[in-house]
Design an enzyme around this catalytic site. Sequence first.
Site, PDB file in Angstrom:
ATOM      1  N   SER A 192       0.852  -1.189   0.000  1.00 31.47           N
ATOM      2  CA  SER A 192       0.000   0.000   0.000  1.00 31.47           C
ATOM      3  C   SER A 192       0.884   1.234   0.000  1.00 31.47           C
ATOM      4  CB  SER A 192      -0.852   0.019   1.277  1.00 31.47           C
ATOM      5  OG  SER A 192      -1.440   1.281   1.485  1.00 31.47           O
ATOM      6  N   TYR A 205      -1.827  -1.469  10.582  1.00 30.52           N
ATOM      7  CA  TYR A 205      -1.957  -1.815   9.150  1.00 30.52           C
ATOM      8  C   TYR A 205      -0.766  -1.292   8.348  1.00 30.52           C
ATOM      9  CZ  TYR A 205      -3.836  -1.504   4.351  1.00 30.52           C
ATOM     10  OH  TYR A 205      -4.018  -1.583   2.988  1.00 30.52           O
TER      11      TYR A 205
HETATM   12  P1  NAD Z   1     -11.488  -6.203   0.141  1.00 30.15           P
HETATM   13  O1  NAD Z   1     -12.108  -6.139   1.480  1.00 30.15           O
HETATM   14  O2  NAD Z   1     -12.391  -6.311  -1.025  1.00 30.15           O
HETATM   15  O3  NAD Z   1     -10.469  -7.423   0.081  1.00 30.15           O
HETATM   16  C1  NAD Z   1      -9.758  -7.883   1.204  1.00 30.15           C
HETATM   17  C2  NAD Z   1     -10.055  -9.361   1.344  1.00 30.15           C
HETATM   18  O4  NAD Z   1      -9.228  -9.899   2.385  1.00 30.15           O
HETATM   19  C3  NAD Z   1     -11.470  -9.679   1.776  1.00 30.15           C
HETATM   20  O5  NAD Z   1     -12.322  -9.841   0.680  1.00 30.15           O
HETATM   21  C4  NAD Z   1     -11.304 -10.989   2.523  1.00 30.15           C
HETATM   22  O6  NAD Z   1     -11.700 -12.077   1.724  1.00 30.15           O
HETATM   23  C5  NAD Z   1      -9.828 -11.099   2.769  1.00 30.15           C
HETATM   24  N1  NAD Z   1      -9.522 -11.391   4.168  1.00 30.15           N
HETATM   25  C6  NAD Z   1      -9.434 -10.520   5.194  1.00 30.15           C
HETATM   26  N2  NAD Z   1      -9.165 -11.195   6.333  1.00 30.15           N
HETATM   27  C7  NAD Z   1      -9.070 -12.506   6.004  1.00 30.15           C
HETATM   28  C8  NAD Z   1      -8.808 -13.692   6.737  1.00 30.15           C
HETATM   29  N3  NAD Z   1      -8.537 -13.664   8.052  1.00 30.15           N
HETATM   30  N4  NAD Z   1      -8.819 -14.872   6.068  1.00 30.15           N
HETATM   31  C9  NAD Z   1      -9.080 -14.925   4.738  1.00 30.15           C
HETATM   32  N5  NAD Z   1      -9.318 -13.831   3.999  1.00 30.15           N
HETATM   33  C10 NAD Z   1      -9.307 -12.638   4.622  1.00 30.15           C
HETATM   34  O7  NAD Z   1     -10.549  -4.931  -0.001  1.00 30.15           O
HETATM   35  P2  NAD Z   1      -9.419  -4.510  -1.071  1.00 30.15           P
HETATM   36  O8  NAD Z   1      -9.258  -3.067  -0.901  1.00 30.15           O
HETATM   37  O9  NAD Z   1      -9.706  -5.067  -2.401  1.00 30.15           O
HETATM   38  O10 NAD Z   1      -8.116  -5.184  -0.465  1.00 30.15           O
HETATM   39  C11 NAD Z   1      -7.213  -5.924  -1.260  1.00 30.15           C
HETATM   40  C12 NAD Z   1      -5.786  -5.522  -0.932  1.00 30.15           C
HETATM   41  O11 NAD Z   1      -5.553  -4.200  -1.357  1.00 30.15           O
HETATM   42  C13 NAD Z   1      -5.431  -5.563   0.556  1.00 30.15           C
HETATM   43  O12 NAD Z   1      -4.136  -6.121   0.709  1.00 30.15           O
HETATM   44  C14 NAD Z   1      -5.389  -4.095   0.925  1.00 30.15           C
HETATM   45  O13 NAD Z   1      -4.535  -3.837   2.020  1.00 30.15           O
HETATM   46  C15 NAD Z   1      -4.843  -3.516  -0.359  1.00 30.15           C
HETATM   47  N6  NAD Z   1      -5.027  -2.089  -0.467  1.00 30.15           N
HETATM   48  C16 NAD Z   1      -6.279  -1.557  -0.593  1.00 30.15           C
HETATM   49  C17 NAD Z   1      -6.414  -0.190  -0.673  1.00 30.15           C
HETATM   50  C18 NAD Z   1      -7.771   0.443  -0.796  1.00 30.15           C
HETATM   51  O14 NAD Z   1      -7.851   1.666  -0.718  1.00 30.15           O
HETATM   52  N7  NAD Z   1      -8.835  -0.309  -0.983  1.00 30.15           N
HETATM   53  C19 NAD Z   1      -5.285   0.639  -0.635  1.00 30.15           C
HETATM   54  C20 NAD Z   1      -4.038   0.065  -0.504  1.00 30.15           C
HETATM   55  C21 NAD Z   1      -3.910  -1.307  -0.431  1.00 30.15           C
END
Ligand code: NAD
Length: 305
Positions: free
Chosen positions: A198, A211
């Site tokens: 991130s 985080y």
């Molecule tokens: P999202 O909630 O759609 O996806 C995250 C997924 O993590 C969930 O769908 C869930 O299935 C899984 N998860 C969480 N805890 C879990 C557990 N204990 N066991 C199994 N699965 C688990 O959100 P997203 O934003 O698509 O996140 C995807 C990645 O992108 C993450 O690594 C997040 O840190 C990163 N990210 C997102 C953003 C943002 O602004 N959305 C910014 C920077 C990084």
Amino acid sequence: MSDESQSRPVNNQYEMRDPLTQYPRPPFPEQPQPAPGLDAKMVPEPDHGEKSYQGFGRLKGRKALITGGDSGIGRAVAIAYAREGADVAIGYLPSEEEDAQEVIKLIEAAGVKALALPGDLKDEAFCTGLIEKTVEAFGGLDILVSNAAKQVFQESIADITTQQFDETFKTNVYALFWLTKAAIPHLKPGSTIITTTSINATQPSETLLDYATTKAAIAAYTEALSGQLAEKGIRANAVAPGPFWTALQPSGGQSQENLKKFGEQVPLGRPGQPAEVASLYVLLASQESSYITGGLFPITGGKLM
Ligand code: NAD
Ligand code: MG
């Protein structure tokens, strides 16, 4: 396609467009939901490329596992990989079955194999099992996308419990260690590992203390691992998103106050949609990126890392 996916934004991925107005801009409505959030409840609906992603066989015959493939960035990557010809397994939490089933249908509609693997990544045996089950079902593993994460905003360190700290590290860092350790013996030369860090890795938000620390750990882990894997012909790279419109944010990843102006702080002035990051994960998985390893790729709407 369901009525729901009919209402998703339509656009051709190759049509020249103004990125400022291509997708919704803040303000957004408040929409609290419990973690893990469901895509199905988001307003406006995120775009994962359901109606736009066009594949060209760039991953034909590959076998991929994507953690958190039910929603958000992972869902967009699952759709893109399937349309590029890969068999796709997705990991997710059991409470996300509704989102996961929608993705399974989209993978199968692309004419490749889909595998649904619900369970908790905080458990080492589950992580090892994810790898083994994918290898068993598809006859191998070529692409590991470590994408799942836990993100809970807290104004003060005083509000972060040991349990939260522990769960964030288990989900974001330990699972990556367990997954990669189990996967590497199965990976042939040409295989790739893609992690999701991130912008918080280098520009930590003060309300995401635990985080942000895990995201810095993921960046270092990916770089160090890429060095070890080079001599095996396996590549490892990290993607570093800025603000993306996913269920992670309304389900405790941000305050509702911040969600209303989500994405406003970056030069493009809006959050990215999951569909806008999928092609980077395709590039890093395909042979087109044969000389790219140990890289960290910001995709932030212009905010510098
Ligand atoms: P999202 O909630 O759609 O996806 C995250 C997924 O993590 C969930 O769908 C869930 O299935 C899984 N998860 C969480 N805890 C879990 C557990 N204990 N066991 C199994 N699965 C688990 O959100 P997203 O934003 O698509 O996140 C995807 C990645 O992108 C993450 O690594 C997040 O840190 C990163 N990210 C997102 C953003 C943002 O602004 N959305 C910014 C920077 C990084
Ligand atoms: Mg989800």
